[in-house]
Design a protein around this motif. Structure first.
Motif, PDB file in Angstrom:
ATOM      1  N   ALA A  29       0.830  -1.144  -0.075  1.00  0.00           N
ATOM      2  CA  ALA A  29       0.199  -0.018  -0.092  1.00  0.00           C
ATOM      3  C   ALA A  29       0.828   1.106  -0.009  1.00  0.00           C
ATOM      4  CB  ALA A  29      -0.950   0.038   1.112  1.00  0.00           C
ATOM      5  N   LEU A  30       0.380   2.471  -0.389  1.00  0.00           N
ATOM      6  CA  LEU A  30       0.967   3.414  -0.517  1.00  0.00           C
ATOM      7  C   LEU A  30       0.372   4.540   0.332  1.00  0.00           C
ATOM      8  CD1 LEU A  30       1.646   3.705  -4.240  1.00  0.00           C
ATOM      9  CD2 LEU A  30       2.876   2.366  -2.573  1.00  0.00           C
ATOM     10  N   TRP A  31       1.011   5.604   0.863  1.00  0.00           N
ATOM     11  CA  TRP A  31       0.567   6.704   1.780  1.00  0.00           C
ATOM     12  C   TRP A  31       0.745   7.836   0.729  1.00  0.00           C
ATOM     13  CZ3 TRP A  31      -1.164   5.866   6.726  1.00  0.00           C
ATOM     14  CH2 TRP A  31      -1.965   7.184   7.233  1.00  0.00           C
ATOM     15  N   THR A  32      -0.566   8.762   0.694  1.00  0.00           N
ATOM     16  CA  THR A  32      -0.443  10.139  -0.146  1.00  0.00           C
ATOM     17  C   THR A  32      -0.081  11.271   0.744  1.00  0.00           C
ATOM     18  OG1 THR A  32      -2.758  10.329   0.127  1.00  0.00           O
ATOM     19  CG2 THR A  32      -1.730   8.881  -1.669  1.00  0.00           C
ATOM     20  N   GLN A  33       0.456  11.278   1.860  1.00  0.00           N
ATOM     21  CA  GLN A  33       0.626  12.317   2.742  1.00  0.00           C
ATOM     22  C   GLN A  33       2.346  12.614   3.245  1.00  0.00           C
ATOM     23  OE1 GLN A  33      -1.209  14.784   3.689  1.00  0.00           O
ATOM     24  NE2 GLN A  33      -3.136  14.107   2.439  1.00  0.00           N
ATOM     25  N   GLN A  34       2.562  11.671   4.172  1.00  0.00           N
ATOM     26  CA  GLN A  34       4.152  12.012   4.467  1.00  0.00           C
ATOM     27  C   GLN A  34       4.950  10.615   4.320  1.00  0.00           C
ATOM     28  OE1 GLN A  34       3.098  15.474   5.416  1.00  0.00           O
ATOM     29  NE2 GLN A  34       4.764  14.957   6.248  1.00  0.00           N
ATOM     30  N   VAL A  35       6.264  10.769   4.526  1.00  0.00           N
ATOM     31  CA  VAL A  35       6.853   9.417   4.765  1.00  0.00           C
ATOM     32  C   VAL A  35       7.001   9.205   6.170  1.00  0.00           C
ATOM     33  CG1 VAL A  35       9.208   8.584   4.143  1.00  0.00           C
ATOM     34  CG2 VAL A  35       8.303   9.963   2.592  1.00  0.00           C
ATOM     35  N   LYS A  36       6.862   8.096   6.915  1.00  0.00           N
ATOM     36  CA  LYS A  36       7.026   7.606   8.218  1.00  0.00           C
ATOM     37  C   LYS A  36       7.770   6.292   8.315  1.00  0.00           C
ATOM     38  CE  LYS A  36       2.373   6.334   9.808  1.00  0.00           C
ATOM     39  NZ  LYS A  36       2.559   4.919  10.131  1.00  0.00           N
ATOM     40  N   THR A  99      -7.462   5.277  10.088  1.00  0.00           N
ATOM     41  CA  THR A  99      -6.239   5.235  10.100  1.00  0.00           C
ATOM     42  C   THR A  99      -5.424   6.525  10.380  1.00  0.00           C
ATOM     43  OG1 THR A  99      -6.158   3.123   8.740  1.00  0.00           O
ATOM     44  CG2 THR A  99      -4.194   4.236   9.160  1.00  0.00           C
ATOM     45  N   TYR A 100      -4.497   6.649  11.170  1.00  0.00           N
ATOM     46  CA  TYR A 100      -3.817   8.122  11.607  1.00  0.00           C
ATOM     47  C   TYR A 100      -2.468   7.821  12.039  1.00  0.00           C
ATOM     48  CZ  TYR A 100      -4.609   7.703  16.358  1.00  0.00           C
ATOM     49  OH  TYR A 100      -4.475   7.454  17.942  1.00  0.00           O
ATOM     50  N   SER A 101      -1.569   8.698  11.799  1.00  0.00           N
ATOM     51  CA  SER A 101      -0.333   8.789  12.341  1.00  0.00           C
ATOM     52  C   SER A 101       0.139  10.158  12.760  1.00  0.00           C
ATOM     53  CB  SER A 101       0.649   8.252  11.423  1.00  0.00           C
ATOM     54  OG  SER A 101       1.959   8.384  11.836  1.00  0.00           O
ATOM     55  N   THR A 102       0.788  10.289  13.912  1.00  0.00           N
ATOM     56  CA  THR A 102       1.016  11.636  14.286  1.00  0.00           C
ATOM     57  C   THR A 102       2.265  11.632  15.281  1.00  0.00           C
ATOM     58  OG1 THR A 102       0.171  13.687  15.316  1.00  0.00           O
ATOM     59  CG2 THR A 102      -0.424  11.604  16.368  1.00  0.00           C
ATOM     60  N   ASP A 103       3.034  12.499  15.295  1.00  0.00           N
ATOM     61  CA  ASP A 103       4.165  12.903  16.145  1.00  0.00           C
ATOM     62  C   ASP A 103       5.244  13.794  15.294  1.00  0.00           C
ATOM     63  OD1 ASP A 103       5.220  12.355  18.621  1.00  0.00           O
ATOM     64  OD2 ASP A 103       6.710  11.280  17.996  1.00  0.00           O
ATOM     65  N   ASN A 126      18.942  14.895   4.179  1.00  0.00           N
ATOM     66  CA  ASN A 126      17.767  16.122   4.747  1.00  0.00           C
ATOM     67  C   ASN A 126      16.490  15.619   4.134  1.00  0.00           C
ATOM     68  OD1 ASN A 126      19.884  17.812   6.290  1.00  0.00           O
ATOM     69  ND2 ASN A 126      20.488  18.703   4.394  1.00  0.00           N
ATOM     70  N   MET A 127      16.181  14.495   4.170  1.00  0.00           N
ATOM     71  CA  MET A 127      15.006  13.969   3.446  1.00  0.00           C
ATOM     72  C   MET A 127      13.878  14.334   4.605  1.00  0.00           C
ATOM     73  SD  MET A 127      15.195  13.237   0.308  1.00  0.00           S
ATOM     74  CE  MET A 127      13.686  12.176   0.021  1.00  0.00           C
ATOM     75  N   LEU A 128      12.802  14.723   4.481  1.00  0.00           N
ATOM     76  CA  LEU A 128      11.781  14.939   5.508  1.00  0.00           C
ATOM     77  C   LEU A 128      11.185  13.657   5.534  1.00  0.00           C
ATOM     78  CD1 LEU A 128      10.335  18.610   4.767  1.00  0.00           C
ATOM     79  CD2 LEU A 128      11.930  17.960   6.584  1.00  0.00           C
ATOM     80  N   PHE A 129      10.575  13.508   6.962  1.00  0.00           N
ATOM     81  CA  PHE A 129       9.758  12.250   6.939  1.00  0.00           C
ATOM     82  C   PHE A 129       9.024  12.625   8.298  1.00  0.00           C
ATOM     83  CE2 PHE A 129      13.322  11.130   9.522  1.00  0.00           C
ATOM     84  CZ  PHE A 129      12.927  10.301  10.570  1.00  0.00           C
ATOM     85  N   GLY A 130       7.707  11.822   8.582  1.00  0.00           N
ATOM     86  CA  GLY A 130       7.226  12.025   9.933  1.00  0.00           C
ATOM     87  C   GLY A 130       7.658  10.734  10.726  1.00  0.00           C
ATOM     88  N   CYS A 131       8.156  11.262  11.790  1.00  0.00           N
ATOM     89  CA  CYS A 131       8.615  10.235  12.817  1.00  0.00           C
ATOM     90  C   CYS A 131       7.542   9.831  13.704  1.00  0.00           C
ATOM     91  CB  CYS A 131       9.845  10.423  13.324  1.00  0.00           C
ATOM     92  SG  CYS A 131      10.589   9.194  14.367  1.00  0.00           S
ATOM     93  N   GLY A 132       6.503   8.837  13.299  1.00  0.00           N
ATOM     94  CA  GLY A 132       5.381   8.303  13.813  1.00  0.00           C
ATOM     95  C   GLY A 132       5.618   7.531  14.944  1.00  0.00           C
ATOM     96  N   ALA A 133       4.862   8.203  16.104  1.00  0.00           N
ATOM     97  CA  ALA A 133       5.037   7.549  17.412  1.00  0.00           C
ATOM     98  C   ALA A 133       3.601   6.964  17.818  1.00  0.00           C
ATOM     99  CB  ALA A 133       5.641   8.057  18.294  1.00  0.00           C
ATOM    100  N   TYR A 134       2.316   7.672  17.416  1.00  0.00           N
ATOM    101  CA  TYR A 134       1.103   7.656  17.585  1.00  0.00           C
ATOM    102  C   TYR A 134       0.582   7.019  16.401  1.00  0.00           C
ATOM    103  CZ  TYR A 134       1.795  10.228  22.046  1.00  0.00           C
ATOM    104  OH  TYR A 134       2.090  10.975  23.372  1.00  0.00           O
ATOM    105  N   ASN A 135       0.347   5.845  16.409  1.00  0.00           N
ATOM    106  CA  ASN A 135      -0.239   5.399  15.109  1.00  0.00           C
ATOM    107  C   ASN A 135      -1.222   4.157  15.445  1.00  0.00           C
ATOM    108  OD1 ASN A 135       2.416   6.351  13.540  1.00  0.00           O
ATOM    109  ND2 ASN A 135       3.187   5.098  15.159  1.00  0.00           N
ATOM    110  N   VAL A 136      -2.417   4.303  14.425  1.00  0.00           N
ATOM    111  CA  VAL A 136      -3.588   3.389  14.593  1.00  0.00           C
ATOM    112  C   VAL A 136      -3.900   2.898  13.000  1.00  0.00           C
ATOM    113  CG1 VAL A 136      -6.070   3.029  15.057  1.00  0.00           C
ATOM    114  CG2 VAL A 136      -4.589   4.192  16.820  1.00  0.00           C
ATOM    115  N   ASP A 137      -4.031   1.658  12.810  1.00  0.00           N
ATOM    116  CA  ASP A 137      -4.306   1.036  11.791  1.00  0.00           C
ATOM    117  C   ASP A 137      -5.838   0.613  11.771  1.00  0.00           C
ATOM    118  OD1 ASP A 137      -4.861  -0.332   9.389  1.00  0.00           O
ATOM    119  OD2 ASP A 137      -2.917  -1.440   9.597  1.00  0.00           O
TER     120      ASP A 137
END
Length: 375
Positions: A29-36, A99-103, A126-137
């Protein structure tokens, strides 16, 4: 069912995040917002709030940096916001299915390994990504069993596509029953084949809206008003906002339509289906189920076509419209949105065995039916 929980793994190697090859990455699957990204090589500890302790293994990396609120990167896309107590930039990404991810938003050196052409490693700093720690599938019942990483493919500055300055990408979802990875092609490797539907310059930032004109069951368009799938800019209280519209997404599992449209679709499918036993009680998720195998479903139920123009459309039948849910049941994989949502979303079950191309330079999405396991 397409496994939303499959995505790319990352590993620590001298502090850098090592991701699978760009061609083809091992994605379900692919995500269309951030890289985490999550490290699979460090011990992951959880507390009662479902927060991972140092999920990325940042203490082992000399190149990891959290983005601060006063940096330009904190304004690159929607879903970014500032935490006043520590002055670091946070992100939140969420799907209509819960489904969500945040941090924290962070930067890191990412190393991509070319597994097919043996070209070695390419490191990008210097690649940006979301370092997710709160995540729900949501597919795991709301429990903490999220995928180890998700790739950002939208057109905002923080996505992987934008950071690499690629002008397009394509993917071809393999069927859920096939033990074959889904191929993803980025940049010049993207396969621009098939009938084209223009990407509309409307709606929420970073989404890909298409001009859906009709959903047909068999050869019959659903009796809906011509403007049903249009995105409109309306006033809500003291502000203006986008409502409605039809978008294509690679992470949402099932296609989402507003409840009244799902009801009309359901009634039309029932009218055109013969000799199958409909279940009077549906599941919490699905609105229409039959006691039948997918092979029988494909023989006895009408095809469902998404028509974007006179030439751009694709037909969803069999496993592209129905999913087995156990106990000999198969259910229609098109479900209603929540009560607060009026956006229509084309999910990835309907996109199986269809090569989907996003040409961001020329502004179109194209579709071509094919055996994705052969790519």
């Amino acid at each position: 069912m397409v496994n939303l929980s499959m995505s790319r793994y990352s590993y620590l190697n001298g502090g850098d995040a090592i991701a699978p090859a760009l061609h083809p990455p091992q994605l379900g699957a692919l995500w269309t917002q951030q890289v985490k990204l999550f490290s699979s090589s460090v011990s992951l500890a959880r507390d009662a709030t479902l927060k991972l302790v140092d999920p990325f293994g940042t203490r082992n990396s000399a190149t990891y940096e959290k983005i601060r609120c006063n940096q330009d990167e904190c304004n690159y896309s929607t879903g970014l916001y500032c935490m006043e107590e520590d002055h670091f930039c946070n992100y939140v990404v969420a799907y209509g299915d819960g489904t969500y991810s945040t941090d924290y938003l962070a930067a890191e050196t990412l190393t991509f390994i070319d597994q097919e052409f043996k070209a070695g490693k390419v490191s990008l700093s210097n690649m940006l990504f979301g370092c997710g720690a709160y995540n729900v599938d949501s597919l795991e019942g709301g429990c903490y069993y999220p995928p180890p990483g998700m790739v950002g493919l939208n057109n905002q500055k923080s996505s992987l596509i934008s950071q690499l300055d690629f002008e397009g990408f394509s993917y071809c979802f393999t069927p859920s029953e096939a033990d074959v990875d889904t191929p993803l092609y980025l940049g010049a490797l993207a396969r621009y084949d098939g009938a084209r539907a223009p990407i509309l310059s409307v709606g929420l930032p970073g989404r890909y809206y298409l001009d859906l004109q009709c959903i047909s069951v068999g050869d019959q368009c659903l009796p809906l008003a011509p403007e049903t799938f249009n995105a409109t800019y309306v006033r809500r209280g003291d502000r203006m906002e986008w409502r409605g519209g039809f978008m294509i997404d690679s992470g949402i599992t099932y296609t989402l339509l507003i409840p009244v449209v799902v009801q009309i679709l359901k009634e039309t499918v029932i009218q055109k289906t013969k000799c199958l036993r409909q279940m009077s009680e549906t599941t919490r998720t699905f609105q229409l189920c039959y006691r039948a195998t997918l092979a029988k479903i494909e023989q006895k139920t009408p095809s469902i076509t998404f028509q974007f123009s006179q030439v751009a459309s694709f037909v969803a039948s069999g496993s592209n419209s129905w999913v087995p849910v156990g106990l000999g049941l198969a259910c229609l994989a098109i479900i209603p949105t929540g009560t607060s949502s009026d956006v229509y979303i084309l999910g990835n079950v309907q996109q199986q065995n269809i090569n989907v191309d996003y040409n961001l330079k020329e502004g179109f999405v194209s579709f071509k039916s094919m055996d994705c396991t052969k790519l």
